[in-house]
Design a protein around this motif. Structure first.
Motif, PDB file in Angstrom:
ATOM      1  N   SER A  17      38.762  34.189  49.015  1.00  0.00           N
ATOM      2  CA  SER A  17      38.365  35.415  49.722  1.00  0.00           C
ATOM      3  C   SER A  17      37.899  35.117  51.137  1.00  0.00           C
ATOM      4  CB  SER A  17      37.282  36.154  48.934  1.00  0.00           C
ATOM      5  OG  SER A  17      36.108  35.381  48.805  1.00  0.00           O
ATOM      6  N   VAL A  52      43.489  42.997  48.003  1.00  0.00           N
ATOM      7  CA  VAL A  52      43.388  41.634  47.460  1.00  0.00           C
ATOM      8  C   VAL A  52      42.064  40.998  47.886  1.00  0.00           C
ATOM      9  CG1 VAL A  52      44.327  39.288  47.635  1.00  0.00           C
ATOM     10  CG2 VAL A  52      45.852  41.216  47.211  1.00  0.00           C
ATOM     11  N   ALA A  55      39.096  42.653  46.115  1.00  0.00           N
ATOM     12  CA  ALA A  55      39.075  42.262  44.696  1.00  0.00           C
ATOM     13  C   ALA A  55      38.630  40.810  44.538  1.00  0.00           C
ATOM     14  CB  ALA A  55      40.452  42.476  44.071  1.00  0.00           C
ATOM     15  N   GLU A  56      39.081  39.931  45.440  1.00  0.00           N
ATOM     16  CA  GLU A  56      38.670  38.526  45.351  1.00  0.00           C
ATOM     17  C   GLU A  56      37.168  38.364  45.589  1.00  0.00           C
ATOM     18  OE1 GLU A  56      42.759  36.118  46.401  1.00  0.00           O
ATOM     19  OE2 GLU A  56      41.280  36.345  47.994  1.00  0.00           O
ATOM     20  N   LEU A  81      44.518  39.920  38.953  1.00  0.00           N
ATOM     21  CA  LEU A  81      45.012  39.370  40.213  1.00  0.00           C
ATOM     22  C   LEU A  81      45.932  38.181  39.979  1.00  0.00           C
ATOM     23  CD1 LEU A  81      41.784  39.433  42.407  1.00  0.00           C
ATOM     24  CD2 LEU A  81      43.893  40.718  42.849  1.00  0.00           C
ATOM     25  N   PHE A  85      49.704  37.805  41.037  1.00  0.00           N
ATOM     26  CA  PHE A  85      50.115  36.729  41.947  1.00  0.00           C
ATOM     27  C   PHE A  85      51.260  35.912  41.334  1.00  0.00           C
ATOM     28  CE2 PHE A  85      45.503  36.343  43.737  1.00  0.00           C
ATOM     29  CZ  PHE A  85      45.658  37.535  44.419  1.00  0.00           C
ATOM     30  N   CYS A 103      47.002  31.304  50.144  1.00  0.00           N
ATOM     31  CA  CYS A 103      46.042  31.506  49.061  1.00  0.00           C
ATOM     32  C   CYS A 103      44.639  31.062  49.462  1.00  0.00           C
ATOM     33  CB  CYS A 103      46.487  30.741  47.817  1.00  0.00           C
ATOM     34  SG  CYS A 103      48.177  31.073  47.319  1.00  0.00           S
ATOM     35  N   ASN A 119      48.568  29.686  38.994  1.00  0.00           N
ATOM     36  CA  ASN A 119      48.037  31.019  38.724  1.00  0.00           C
ATOM     37  C   ASN A 119      48.067  31.366  37.243  1.00  0.00           C
ATOM     38  OD1 ASN A 119      47.228  31.683  41.330  1.00  0.00           O
ATOM     39  ND2 ASN A 119      49.297  32.254  41.909  1.00  0.00           N
TER      40      ASN A 119
END
Length: 182
Positions: A17, A52, A55-56, A81, A85, A103, A119
């Motif tokens: 993030s 994204v 959410a991260e 997520l 991904f 990423c 992932n």
């Protein structure tokens, strides 16, 4: 086990993030990488990038809460997520798109099968973590003393995966004639 998985997933999403928003141009580069994947219409790329990142941030923040319910929500968001991904990266790889993996910040490494595997494994860990937060009894000091550093180490190794692959690739040298040696 649950505390170690919290540390693993929390570390991965904390770094992920912040790497997307810290520094000049980081978010723009992340947004460009999503656009270059060609998975979304152009109008949805920027909102998807923000979704994204938000959410991260939510994942690691929820995992940091000691109560089981917020941690379970964090694990479920992480699971969603990570599955998304993995599916997206699989589509990108199958189409032969050489988009960089953003990423964990700036990287020139194109998305590939190892990113899908990473992932999927993290998704499995997230699912286990969601179950573990409700099935653990009282924390034991010795268990925490082992689980926390192990989770942090695994999280750090996950974040550095692309760099580790580059580090251990064979060195390619030009033939002696091309280097001017006879």
């Amino acid at each position: 086990m649950g505390i170690g998985i919290r540390c693993l997933i929390g570390t991965v999403f904390l770094v992920s993030s912040f790497s997307k928003v810290a520094g000049r141009g980081a978010f723009a580069a992340f947004t460009t990488s999503i656009r270059d994947m060609g998975l979304l219409p152009r109008a949805l790329v920027r909102p998807a990038a923000w979704a994204v990142v938000i959410a991260e941030f939510a994942v690691w923040a929820l995992l940091a809460v000691p109560a089981p319910a917020p941690a379970a929500v964090g694990f479920v968001i992480a699971l969603g997520l990570l599955v998304a991904f993995a599916i997206g990266i699989t589509a990108v790889v199958r189409r032969g798109v050489r988009a960089p993996c953003r990423c964990f910040g700036a990287s020139a490494t194109p998305l590939g099968p190892r990113h899908v595997v990473r992932n999927v494994l993290l998704a499995v860990a997230s699912a286990l973590g969601a179950v573990a937060v409700f099935s653990t009894g009282a924390l034991q000091v010795a268990g925490v003393a082992v689980a926390v550093p192990c989770g942090l180490l695994l999280g750090g190794l996950t974040v550095a995966l692309d760099d580790l692959f580059v580090l251990f690739q064979p060195v390619r040298t030009a033939p002696a004639a091309a280097r001017g040696l006879r």
